[in-house]
Design an enzyme around this catalytic site. Structure first.
Site, PDB file in Angstrom:
ATOM      1  N   TRP A  10      27.777  33.898  42.013  1.00 54.38           N
ATOM      2  CA  TRP A  10      26.586  34.717  43.160  1.00 54.38           C
ATOM      3  C   TRP A  10      26.978  33.988  44.618  1.00 54.38           C
ATOM      4  O   TRP A  10      26.038  34.373  45.481  1.00 54.38           O
ATOM      5  CB  TRP A  10      25.082  34.408  42.451  1.00 54.38           C
ATOM      6  N   HIS A  89      37.635  27.512  44.254  1.00 53.06           N
ATOM      7  CA  HIS A  89      37.368  29.015  45.025  1.00 53.06           C
ATOM      8  C   HIS A  89      38.092  29.293  46.452  1.00 53.06           C
ATOM      9  O   HIS A  89      38.025  28.124  47.060  1.00 53.06           O
ATOM     10  CB  HIS A  89      35.875  29.414  45.027  1.00 53.06           C
ATOM     11  N   GLU A  91      37.306  30.636  48.952  1.00 51.38           N
ATOM     12  CA  GLU A  91      36.215  30.442  49.793  1.00 51.38           C
ATOM     13  C   GLU A  91      35.994  28.898  50.162  1.00 51.38           C
ATOM     14  O   GLU A  91      35.776  28.525  51.329  1.00 51.38           O
ATOM     15  CB  GLU A  91      34.741  31.215  49.612  1.00 51.38           C
ATOM     16  N   GLU A 159      42.576  35.012  41.668  1.00 56.21           N
ATOM     17  CA  GLU A 159      41.758  36.084  42.436  1.00 56.21           C
ATOM     18  C   GLU A 159      42.636  35.905  43.682  1.00 56.21           C
ATOM     19  O   GLU A 159      42.707  35.260  44.637  1.00 56.21           O
ATOM     20  CB  GLU A 159      40.411  35.186  42.883  1.00 56.21           C
ATOM     21  N   GLY A 226      31.964  38.471  41.849  1.00 57.06           N
ATOM     22  CA  GLY A 226      31.316  38.055  42.957  1.00 57.06           C
ATOM     23  C   GLY A 226      29.901  39.286  43.074  1.00 57.06           C
ATOM     24  O   GLY A 226      28.982  39.087  42.121  1.00 57.06           O
ATOM     25  N   GLY A 227      30.281  40.096  44.077  1.00 60.21           N
ATOM     26  CA  GLY A 227      29.207  40.838  44.343  1.00 60.21           C
ATOM     27  C   GLY A 227      28.566  41.751  43.422  1.00 60.21           C
ATOM     28  O   GLY A 227      27.398  41.964  43.402  1.00 60.21           O
TER      29      GLY A 227
HETATM   30  P1  PGA Z   1      34.159  39.825  44.501  1.00 54.80           P
HETATM   31  O1  PGA Z   1      34.520  38.282  44.368  1.00 54.80           O
HETATM   32  O2  PGA Z   1      33.717  40.211  43.277  1.00 54.80           O
HETATM   33  O3  PGA Z   1      32.912  40.099  45.428  1.00 54.80           O
HETATM   34  O4  PGA Z   1      35.210  40.263  45.173  1.00 54.80           O
HETATM   35  C1  PGA Z   1      34.796  37.607  43.448  1.00 54.80           C
HETATM   36  C2  PGA Z   1      35.096  36.149  43.801  1.00 54.80           C
HETATM   37  O5  PGA Z   1      35.033  35.612  44.762  1.00 54.80           O
HETATM   38  O6  PGA Z   1      35.008  35.236  42.766  1.00 54.80           O
END
Ligand code: PGA
Length: 246
Positions: A10, A89, A91, A159, A226-227
């Protein structure tokens, strides 16, 4: 054999009102043949865990406790009812400068607390364009996967950074080639038994419309979403597609 796994992430989304989406997911009773989890914001982990859906955190500090204002330990996540935690991750690697060594320490912290780590690796767009994908992934695996990984204690998530939240994905052939190479690398490092027991998820713009194709690729054991994990109407069809995949 490896159990299929659909994990939601999330990210920094989710207020109390959004628990209604998780309630709908729980009520839909998805197939027991697929493992599911939602990695929620720290503020909701405890409440999510009480709703009957496996829950994860999105990050943990390497230490068990101490003077680390704003951080959360793996023990705290476990105490709140989490079974998983995402480590590494992209990010967090980008926003917080997390190195492979830090990711490794966080993964070991997850184990110390009894959590399964969902460890993320992935190349940037520039690395992809330069043809460096496998080199980058091998380097990240070597640096961030601790010794002693098992099929129960770690899930690897591939990813591609350029596919996260962009609507772009590698081709099925590209995903297949990467997952195949990751499987070989796991076998090389952890031996044939453990190497085939560790699940490898794909993540990056997985949605209901591309899930079946992605889950049909060899060595794709599921997805980190994610989204499309924020809404039951988006996430449940992905879980169903995973259930239906060979
Ligand atoms: P996303 O993100 O499905 O929004 O592309 C995946 C993630 O970062 O785990």
């Amino acid at each position: 054999m490896r159990r299929k796994f659909a994990a939601g992430n999330w990210k920094m989304n989710g207020l109390s009102a959004d628990l209604a989406e998780l309630e709908r997911m729980v009520a839909a009773k998805p197939s027991a043949a697929v493992d599911t989890a939602v990695c929620g914001p720290a503020t909701l982990v405890h409440r999510m865990a009480q709703m009957g859906w496996p829950v994860g955190g999105q990050d943990c500090h390497p230490a068990e406790n101490g003077a680390h204002t704003g951080d959360i330990s793996a023990e705290m996540l476990a105490d709140a009812g989490a079974s998983y935690v995402i480590t590494g991750h992209s990010e967090r690697r980008a926003d917080h400068g997390e190195t492979d060594a830090v990711v490794r320490a966080k993964t070991e912290a997850a184990w110390r607390a009894g959590l399964t780590a969902i460890l993320c690796i992935g190349e940037t767009e520039a690395q992809y364009r330069a043809g460096d994908t496998l080199d980058v992934l091998h380097r990240q695996m070597a640096g961030s996967m601790p010794e002693g990984c098992t099929g129960d204690t770690i899930v690897l998530a591939y990813e591609p950074v350029w596919a996260i939240g962009t609507g772009l994905t590698p081709t099925a052939d590209e995903i297949g080639a990467v997952h195949n190479a990751l499987r070989d690398a796991l076998i090389d490092r952890f031996g044939p038994e453990t190497g085939v027991a560790i699940r490898i998820l794909y993540g990056g713009s997985v949605k209901a419309s591309n899930a079946a194709e992605i889950f049909g690729i060899a060595d794709v054991d599921g997805a980190l979403v994610g989204g499309a994990s924020l809404k039951a109407d988006d996430f449940l069809p992905i879980v169903d597609a995973l259930d239906a995949a060979d």
